[in-house]
Design a protein around this motif. Structure first.
Motif, short mmCIF file in Angstrom:
data_model
loop_
_atom_site.label_atom_id
_atom_site.label_comp_id
_atom_site.label_asym_id
_atom_site.label_seq_id
_atom_site.Cartn_x
_atom_site.Cartn_y
_atom_site.Cartn_z
N GLN A 99 0.83 -1.21 0.00
CA GLN A 99 0.00 0.00 0.00
C GLN A 99 0.87 1.26 0.00
N LEU A 100 1.88 1.26 0.85
CA LEU A 100 2.74 2.44 0.96
C LEU A 100 3.57 2.65 -0.31
N GLY A 126 1.51 4.15 -2.96
CA GLY A 126 0.95 5.46 -2.64
C GLY A 126 -0.52 5.42 -2.31
N SER A 127 -1.03 4.27 -1.88
CA SER A 127 -2.47 4.15 -1.65
C SER A 127 -2.86 3.96 -0.19
N HIS A 128 -1.95 4.19 0.74
CA HIS A 128 -2.31 4.02 2.15
C HIS A 128 -3.23 5.15 2.58
N GLU A 170 -2.59 9.69 5.48
CA GLU A 170 -1.83 10.64 4.66
C GLU A 170 -0.47 11.00 5.25
N GLN A 178 1.85 8.06 4.79
CA GLN A 178 2.16 7.95 3.37
C GLN A 178 3.18 9.01 2.95
N TRP A 209 6.63 8.14 4.36
CA TRP A 209 7.16 6.98 3.63
C TRP A 209 7.75 7.44 2.29
N GLN A 210 7.03 8.30 1.59
CA GLN A 210 7.51 8.77 0.30
C GLN A 210 8.74 9.67 0.45
#
Length: 120
Positions: free
Chosen positions: A49-50, A53-55, A58, A61, A64-65
């Motif tokens: 998911q992470l 980019g769909s976790h 926000e 996410q 993580w990015q």
């Protein structure tokens, strides 16, 4: 019984570790708390998911990015002990256990990725 049916039956009888996990960001020590019926597969699902980019969280996410997934650690916090009672609602028990962990760790603000609900 065919091999396919035997494999399917064996899978149905498997016991998975159920409980509460946390994803900890080593850079800022923030944690994300979650619960699952399969602790051993949860990290893989969470990571997918992470990475895609769909976790839903926000803030998690975003971190993580920014960190490209580095310095995050998946940790099991509590494992639910199963009982021999056939009517046990393990999903409900896991949610209750998750609430207890949330109360103990208070993963809000600088300590975590969760939003504190009004009235707390």
């Amino acid at each position: 019984m065919s091999a396919k049916k035997e494999l399917k039956q064996a899978y149905k009888e498997m016991q998975f570790r159920k409980g509460v996990f946390q994803l900890r960001n080593k850079r800022n020590n923030k944690v994300f708390i979650g619960s699952t019926m399969d602790l051993d597969r949860a990290w893989n699902s969470l990571r997918i998911q992470l990475m895609s980019g769909s976790h839903a969280n926000e803030a998690l996410q975003r971190d993580w990015q920014l960190q490209q997934g580095e310095d995050f650690i998946y940790e099991i916090v509590e494992v639910l002990q199963e009982r021999d009672e056939p009517q046990t609602d393990y999903k409900q028990e896991i949610k209750t256990l998750e609430k207890l962990v949330m109360m103990e760790l208070e993963p809000y603000g600088d300590k975590g990725y969760h939003q504190q609900r009004a009235g707390r």
